[in-house]
Design a protein around this motif. Structure first.
Motif, short mmCIF file in Angstrom:
data_model
loop_
_atom_site.label_atom_id
_atom_site.label_comp_id
_atom_site.label_asym_id
_atom_site.label_seq_id
_atom_site.Cartn_x
_atom_site.Cartn_y
_atom_site.Cartn_z
N UNK A 76 0.78 -1.23 0.00
CA UNK A 76 0.00 0.00 0.00
C UNK A 76 0.81 1.27 0.00
N UNK A 77 2.12 1.17 0.16
CA UNK A 77 2.96 2.36 0.24
C UNK A 77 3.88 2.47 -0.96
N UNK A 78 4.13 3.71 -1.36
CA UNK A 78 5.09 4.02 -2.41
C UNK A 78 6.21 4.87 -1.82
N UNK A 79 7.39 4.76 -2.41
CA UNK A 79 8.54 5.52 -1.94
C UNK A 79 9.19 6.26 -3.10
N UNK A 80 9.88 7.33 -2.78
CA UNK A 80 10.61 8.11 -3.78
C UNK A 80 11.74 8.86 -3.07
N UNK A 81 12.60 9.43 -3.89
CA UNK A 81 13.69 10.27 -3.37
C UNK A 81 13.54 11.66 -3.94
N UNK A 82 13.65 12.66 -3.08
CA UNK A 82 13.58 14.05 -3.49
C UNK A 82 14.88 14.73 -3.08
#
Length: 529
Positions: A76-82
């Motif tokens: 259910x979770x998404x991840x990214x890098x900013x």
């Protein structure tokens, strides 16, 4: 506490247990006076100035990022890098990579945007908090309308973490005697602080200069922009309230619905801040002791024992441990020392639901010479796992606090001079908490911040939440912050424990949910129980 108790949403992340006690490592400076409603406000402290409304050209590429969302292994979770600039004064000097996670709005109903959450610390993992609690434990109606989002602050957890000591070295550090009886023990404590600081300074020295709350608040504005939100919607707990208030002070026109739960007062002096937190733990211990002796099986005294006498009994137990540590059945051979036992008791002050566990741990230790229960509580405070590894909570906590504001004390002599006030504030915890505030005196990087009022003129209504018997962020701090913020609405929870939202009060939850979903803040001064 309240007439109808809903099931408590237990916060399992250890960062939540430790979130504000660690603020004692290094706090603020400035001289408090009195504001409207009699709350302490530093009249001599300057107000935080907002940043220009337009985005500087050098920062435009950061605001134009498009995060590449991916599955991050938690259903259910998404991840990214900013990316964010390491140094906002010199954006070309390099980047920091920030870990961001989200759980998209579930519906039904129109999506309201992103809701950023932060559990405090400084040093608590917001991503871990989102995945373990907020993304599944926040009210369903809130999760239906908002993308739940978290970003680990720079230097924390998944965002280029600051690391000071390895596991065995941290074991040695946490058992250091924080109530030195003589010069030799004082030198040992100072040596421990120096070793910790040198360990931090040896790794990522440039990052160590750029982990301030102001920089993290600016990072949040970049995250807001790349998420596509015109304004920031945010719920911050404990230190997260300082982070949220700082954001509002820097970007008042971009401030949306902000909830600051377990509020800090950014205008207080270092000594005042530490002293008032010590008083907060004394207030919480009194409530625990009264509950303990009322039950009739309290190791601190039988029925009718006063909180003062219960405190004397606990202090006597700590003194025995100071002279002779106790077996704790630990696989690594650790014993229960006075310092570890003290942190175990403090950890349980955060949530009255932990009082039974503390009562049992004290019974085992005081009557059966078994320190295992208190050691487990202490490990939860420090985020030490069963394998002997620590999270970077303690490292990040010191890194942020010692950069944000000048140290509370400059030398052991400063601490000794302050001991009478601290011991008066809390006969049980005062001495140890005063010495705990010395560590920033040896930090390898000079503080870049200072105490300041935060007014956030022009911001939308901001809900400030205070709990009357909060051990770690005393209620007076909520009143102090609410007196500073130009658009604050103070919501009071008459109860025990640290923070109020999602901890069992239907009144508090309803007021905050209505604000998040409809934009209608509670009336200023509303009280819940």
């Amino acid at each position: 506490m309240h007439t109808r108790r809903t099931p408590r949403r237990t916060r399992t992340a250890a960062a939540l247990i430790a979130s504000a006690a660690l603020l004692l490592a290094g706090c603020s400076s400035g001289t408090p006076t009195t504001s409207r409603a009699g709350s302490p406000v530093a009249g001599a402290a300057a107000a935080l100035a907002p940043l220009p409304g337009s985005t500087p050209a050098a920062l435009a590429p950061y605001y134009a990022q498009e995060p590449a969302w991916r599955d991050c292994g938690v259903p259910g979770f998404q991840c990214a890098t900013v990316k964010a600039p390491l140094d906002y004064a010199e954006p070309s000097a390099g980047d920091v990579r920030l870990a961001v996670a989200r759980k998209k709005a579930t519906g039904p109903g129109k999506r309201l945007g992103s809701l950023l959450v932060n559990p405090g610390g400084p040093g608590g993992s917001a991503v871990g908090y989102l995945q373990m609690y907020a993304g599944i434990g926040y009210p369903a109606e809130v999760r239906a309308r908002y993308d739940m989002v978290a970003v680990d602050p720079r230097g924390v957890a998944r965002s280029e973490p600051v690391e000071c000591l390895n596991g065995p070295a941290m074991d040695a550090y946490t058992r250091t005697d924080i109530t030195p009886d003589d010069e030799k023990e004082t030198e040992a404590l100072v040596s421990a602080y120096r070793t910790f600081a040198e360990g931090c300074g040896a790794k990522k020295p440039e990052l160590l200069r750029h982990v301030s709350t102001v920089e993290t608040a600016r990072d949040m504005d970049i995250v807001r922009a790349v998420l596509g939100d015109e304004k920031l919607t945010y719920v911050g707990a404990s230190y997260g309230t300082l982070l949220g208030a700082t954001y509002a002070g820097l970007f008042p026109e971009r401030t949306g619905r902000l909830v600051l739960d377990g509020a800090m007062d950014p205008s207080l002096s270092a000594r005042r801040l530490n002293l008032e937190q010590t008083e907060g733990f004394a207030t919480a211990f009194t409530a625990f002791a009264e509950d303990c002796v009322r039950r009739g099986d309290c190791p601190l005294g039988g029925k009718g024992t006063s909180p003062e006498k219960a405190g004397e009994n606990l202090t006597a137990f700590f003194e025995k441990l100071d002279a002779r540590p106790m077996s704790a059945g630990d696989a690594d051979g650790r014993e229960l020392t006075e310092s570890l036992a003290t942190m175990g008791v403090i950890a349980a002050m955060y949530d009255e639901a932990a009082w039974q566990r503390l009562r049992e741990a004290l019974t085992s230790a005081m009557k059966e010479s078994d320190g295992a229960g208190l050691l487990v509580l202490s490990d939860s405070y420090y985020e030490r796992d069963a394998g002997g590894a620590y999270s970077n909570l303690m490292s990040a906590n010191a890194a942020v606090n010692c950069l944000d504001l000048p140290p509370a004390f400059e030398s052991p002599d400063d601490v000794r001079a302050a001991l009478p006030d601290f011991e008066k504030a809390s006969p049980v915890f005062g001495e140890g908490l005063a010495w705990a505030a010395l560590n920033c005196a040896y930090w390898p990087v000079r503080a870049t911040g200072e105490a300041q009022r935060i007014e956030a003129k022009g911001a939308a209504p901001i809900v400030v939440v205070g709990t009357t018997r909060d051990p770690a962020t005393p209620y007076r701090w909520a009143k102090g912050l609410a007196a500073q913020l130009s658009s604050a609405r103070l919501l009071t929870y008459d109860g025990d424990g640290h923070t109020a939202y999602g901890r069992g009060s239907a009144c508090v939850d309803a007021a905050i949910n209505t604000y998040l979903l409809k934009g209608t803040p509670p009336a200023d001064g509303k009280r819940c129980s």
